[in-house]
Each structure stands twice: as C-alpha cells, then as structure tokens.
Design an enzyme around this catalytic site. Structure first.
Site, PDB file in Angstrom:
ATOM      1  N   TYR A 161      15.380  30.983   8.554  1.00 25.61           N
ATOM      2  CA  TYR A 161      14.198  31.758   8.945  1.00 25.61           C
ATOM      3  C   TYR A 161      14.106  31.923  10.453  1.00 25.61           C
ATOM      4  O   TYR A 161      14.457  31.022  11.220  1.00 25.61           O
ATOM      5  CB  TYR A 161      12.932  31.037   8.473  1.00 25.61           C
ATOM      6  CG  TYR A 161      12.686  31.126   6.992  1.00 25.61           C
ATOM      7  CD1 TYR A 161      12.572  32.361   6.347  1.00 25.61           C
ATOM      8  CD2 TYR A 161      12.548  29.968   6.230  1.00 25.61           C
ATOM      9  CE1 TYR A 161      12.321  32.429   4.984  1.00 25.61           C
ATOM     10  CE2 TYR A 161      12.292  30.033   4.867  1.00 25.61           C
ATOM     11  CZ  TYR A 161      12.185  31.274   4.253  1.00 25.61           C
ATOM     12  OH  TYR A 161      11.936  31.332   2.907  1.00 25.61           O
ATOM     13  N   MET A 206      11.558  24.942   2.850  1.00 27.23           N
ATOM     14  CA  MET A 206      10.827  24.109   1.895  1.00 27.23           C
ATOM     15  C   MET A 206      11.762  23.321   0.964  1.00 27.23           C
ATOM     16  O   MET A 206      11.561  22.131   0.726  1.00 27.23           O
ATOM     17  CB  MET A 206       9.893  24.979   1.041  1.00 27.23           C
ATOM     18  CG  MET A 206       9.010  24.178   0.095  1.00 27.23           C
ATOM     19  SD  MET A 206       8.045  25.223  -0.998  1.00 27.23           S
ATOM     20  CE  MET A 206       6.920  26.003   0.155  1.00 27.23           C
ATOM     21  N   LYS A 237       0.840  -1.207   0.000  1.00 34.35           N
ATOM     22  CA  LYS A 237       0.000   0.000   0.000  1.00 34.35           C
ATOM     23  C   LYS A 237       0.872   1.254   0.000  1.00 34.35           C
ATOM     24  O   LYS A 237       2.070   1.183   0.300  1.00 34.35           O
ATOM     25  CB  LYS A 237      -0.908  -0.033   1.230  1.00 34.35           C
ATOM     26  CG  LYS A 237      -0.133  -0.073   2.542  1.00 34.35           C
ATOM     27  CD  LYS A 237      -0.995  -0.568   3.694  1.00 34.35           C
ATOM     28  CE  LYS A 237      -0.233  -0.436   5.003  1.00 34.35           C
ATOM     29  NZ  LYS A 237      -0.940  -1.079   6.119  1.00 34.35           N
ATOM     30  N   ARG A 267     -10.234  -0.178  14.697  1.00 32.74           N
ATOM     31  CA  ARG A 267     -10.010   0.486  13.418  1.00 32.74           C
ATOM     32  C   ARG A 267     -10.887  -0.267  12.421  1.00 32.74           C
ATOM     33  O   ARG A 267     -12.097  -0.141  12.467  1.00 32.74           O
ATOM     34  CB  ARG A 267      -8.515   0.478  13.060  1.00 32.74           C
ATOM     35  CG  ARG A 267      -8.180   1.416  11.919  1.00 32.74           C
ATOM     36  CD  ARG A 267      -6.689   1.528  11.641  1.00 32.74           C
ATOM     37  NE  ARG A 267      -6.112   0.298  11.106  1.00 32.74           N
ATOM     38  CZ  ARG A 267      -4.914   0.229  10.521  1.00 32.74           C
ATOM     39  NH1 ARG A 267      -4.176   1.319  10.400  1.00 32.74           N
ATOM     40  NH2 ARG A 267      -4.441  -0.915  10.056  1.00 32.74           N
TER      41      ARG A 267
HETATM   42  C1  LIG Z   1      -0.194  -1.854   6.834  1.00 33.16           C
HETATM   43  C2  LIG Z   1      -0.768  -3.149   7.277  1.00 33.16           C
HETATM   44  C3  LIG Z   1       0.051  -4.287   7.367  1.00 33.16           C
HETATM   45  C4  LIG Z   1       1.562  -4.207   7.275  1.00 33.16           C
HETATM   46  O1  LIG Z   1       2.026  -3.677   8.510  1.00 33.16           O
HETATM   47  P1  LIG Z   1       3.580  -3.454   8.866  1.00 33.16           P
HETATM   48  O2  LIG Z   1       3.551  -3.002  10.272  1.00 33.16           O
HETATM   49  O3  LIG Z   1       4.055  -2.387   7.938  1.00 33.16           O
HETATM   50  O4  LIG Z   1       4.278  -4.733   8.652  1.00 33.16           O
HETATM   51  C5  LIG Z   1      -0.562  -5.501   7.645  1.00 33.16           C
HETATM   52  N1  LIG Z   1      -1.904  -5.574   7.853  1.00 33.16           N
HETATM   53  C6  LIG Z   1      -2.709  -4.499   7.797  1.00 33.16           C
HETATM   54  C7  LIG Z   1      -4.159  -4.654   8.050  1.00 33.16           C
HETATM   55  C8  LIG Z   1      -2.175  -3.247   7.529  1.00 33.16           C
HETATM   56  O5  LIG Z   1      -2.973  -2.173   7.508  1.00 33.16           O
END
Ligand SMILES: *Cc1c(COP(=O)(O)O)cnc(C)c1O
Length: 373
Positions: free
Chosen positions: A256, A315, A44, A138
């Site tokens: 700055y 920046m 991702k 979550r």
């Molecule tokens: C991002 C994610 C992972 C990978 O997690 P890491 O801590 O980067 O290894 C696995 N499962 C879910 C549901 C995630 O959101």
C-alpha cells in the site's frame, strides 16, 4: 503432548508455539532468585497472551500457589483449574464484581478507602490484599490512607503490596525511594505478608523480595528492561506461512501507498501474517514514511538467516525480501520465524516501536496454537 483440538487450525497462515517446559524453567529460575520468598505468578491478560488455561495449571504443577489476575472474570475462569491456589485480583473489587469475587474465592487487591470499606463491610471477614502506592500513582492507597485503614476496626489484610515503577532500570534512584518507603511501612503491618517485586524487582535482590514475589514477563521469556542474553528461556515462537514467492523488478513498488521502491530486482516472499495477528503495522519496512520511532522494520528468519520486511505491513499479509537467500531455499508453504529462537521477543518489539509485554498480549486470535513441553 498433543495440542487441544480447538487450537488445531490447519488452514491458519500464522502459527504460535508455546513451550510450557520453558515457562516452567523460567518460573523455577524466578523462584530460586526470590530467595526465601514464595514465588507467585502474574497470569493476567490470558497469561500475557500465552493462554492462562495452559500456563497457570503448569505453574501450579511446579509448585506455584499464588496467582495474580487483572479482573474477577479472569479469576473466575482460572478457579476450576486452580482449586487450591490463592488468586489475587489486581484491579480490586466494585459492586458489579462482588458476587463473582465471593463465588470463586478470589482475593481482591484493595486500592482505595472506598473499596476497603465496601469489602470489609460486605465480605464477612473474607481475605483481601492491600495495595499501597509508593511512587507510581497508579493503583494503591496512599501510605497515609493505608496506615489509617490499619488503625481502624476493619479486619487486617492477608497481604500488603506495592509496585515498582522502574524495576527494569536497576540503578534508578526511584527504586531506592520506593523500597525504603515500603520498608518503613512494614512495622505497621506486623505479621502480615508483604510483596513488592515483579520480574524486574526479583533481579534487584533480596531487599525487594519480602514474603511473596509476583513475576510476569520473565515467565513468558521476556526480559524486564534492557535485553540481556541467556537469562530466560524462549517460550513463544511465532511463524508465518509463505503463501507465494514473486519476482519484482528494480524501480517497482511494494504494498500500500507504494511506499517502498525496489532498488534492485527482488524475490519476495508474501506471508500470511499482518497487523491483525499482532504483527504491528509500525514494524513496516525501512523507508515507509509512517515509521519514525525505529530506523528499520521488522525482520523474519528463514533457517536462522534474517530477511527484512518490504513496505507496509497489511492486515493479513506481509512481504519479506528473500533475494539474499540461496535460490530455492524458501518456497510457498514454508514457515518463516517472526519471533522465537532467532528473532528475540525484544528485537521484534523494538522493530514495532513497542515493548515485549505489548507484543505478547496482542498476538491476535486467528493463529493455530500449539503447546509443547
Ligand atoms: C503485571 C504486574 C506484575 C507482573 O509484572 P512483570 O513486570 O510482568 O513481572 C506484578 N505486580 C503488579 C501489580 C502488576 O500489575
């Protein structure tokens, strides 16, 4: 391997090198640590900023067949590169993403009874995964909702999964609570693959591995939790070009807000990197009033020797104090390391008051990028 043309940007003043051999080695390590479980990969957020179009096919070549993305756009972009893989969409499915999910054979990870009803009612028996929340609040159905779903008439999921909230803290009791709750739910999903471990979870041992693991950060060289040396190979090296060397006198100020006053005569390397390149403003030099989380600012490295940031990171530009380096050892045109073999990803993240995950995913878009290995 020559980098793709689009990434050759010779005028860029920040460059990022991604070591695909190190990525592959880290995946193989995670695979071996996963025991008899299959090892997948979280790709991702553009493979944590490293470029999913390069990282994912490389992992497929090593034998990875299960890829996790956040949304259907990410999955659709990867499908042509991963024709054989299972691509799971962690954020689930909703009406506007439905056509794309079907068209690219993506497997939505379902997190609510509403999503389950929508998918099972419209997808004609196509596979889906079921996420059960075991203590993070979550994503995921509650255990009760998941059991209800399983007892109903809907087709069964191809995978049940949950996610650990504190996998990066090996001794935290919440891990035990989540591991036991997930284990207790498994009999209701007999014959269905199960998945619980992210990177931190893989290091927790076989009780967490089940059938499929989902490492992310470890593949990209990031330590889950407290830094332990030598467990993973460095994948990302970021460097910035020295644009000019200037001399400043004791008593003068830098950057700055005139927030840093020099206590001695200094040689200053002005480098072409700033917060627009993911060199976070919060990593500004010691003494800058905006910084409260961490005592000293970021450091860069020149030939393995550390040099501190002076004053506020701006920046596009950052000043480093190179006074302590031998005269002539750094000049305009040289490159200095912001993270890589000397400055670990974790150290760079600490200096910015953030974590390795955020640092990698905020690298910006204007650097020159080079893939090696
Ligand atoms: C991002 C994610 C992972 C990978 O997690 P890491 O801590 O980067 O290894 C696995 N499962 C879910 C549901 C995630 O959101």
């Amino acid at each position: 391997m020559t980098p793709p043309d689009a990434t050759l940007r010779s005028a860029a003043t920040t460059r990022v090198s991604i070591d695909l051999a190190a990525l592959a080695a880290n995946w193989l390590k995670m695979r071996d640590l996963s025991g008899s479980a299959r090892c997948g990969a979280a790709v991702k957020a553009d493979a944590y900023g490293t470029g999913a179009d390069q990282a994912a096919p490389r992992l497929a070549r090593e034998g990875c067949r299960d890829f996790f993305v956040a949304d259907a756009n990410e999955g659709a972009a990867l499908r042509p590169l991963l024709p054989e893989a299972r691509i799971y969409v962690l954020n689930g499915v909703f009406e506007e993403a439905f056509a794309q999910t079907l068209a690219h054979d993506l497997i939505p990870v379902i997190s609510s009874p509403g999503q389950a009803a929508f998918w099972c009612g419209n997808a004609g028996g196509r596979p889906y995964a079921l996420h059960i929340d075991t203590g993070m609040n979550r994503m995921g159905l509650t255990p009760g909702q998941a059991l209800n779903h399983q007892q109903g008439s809907a087709p069964a999921p191809c995978l049940v999964m949950s996610h650990l909230a504190r996998a990066d803290e090996p001794h935290h009791p919440l891990n035990t609570t989540q591991i036991e709750l997930f284990e207790s739910l498994k009999p209701a999903f007999a014959g269905i693959e199960a998945s619980l471990a992210n990177s931190g979870g893989i290091f927790l041992g076989s009780a967490v591995h089940h059938d499929l693991t989902r490492p992310g950060i470890a593949l990209y060289g990031g330590e889950p939790g407290a830094y332990r040396p030598n467990r993973l190979q460095t994948v990302v090296t970021a460097e910035s070009r020295v644009l000019l060397i200037r001399h400043a006198r004791a008593g003068e100020t830098v950057s700055y807000g005139a927030a840093h006053q020099l206590e001695r005569d200094c040689r200053i390397a002005v480098c072409g990197v700033g917060y627009a390149d993911g060199f976070h403003r919060s990593a500004s030099g010691a003494g800058v009033p905006l910084r409260s989380a961490v005592a000293r600012g970021a450091q860069a490295a020149v030939g393995g020797k550390r040099v501190p940031v002076l004053g506020k990171i701006t920046m596009d530009l950052t000043m480093f104090d190179v006074t302590d380096l031998p005269e002539g050892s750094v000049s305009a045109g040289d490159w200095i390391e912001l993270m890589g073999p000397t400055i670990t990803l974790e150290e760079a993240a600490d200096a910015a008051g953030t974590i390795n995950y955020e640092l990698l995913t905020s690298l910006g878009r204007r650097h020159a990028r080079n893939y090696v290995g």
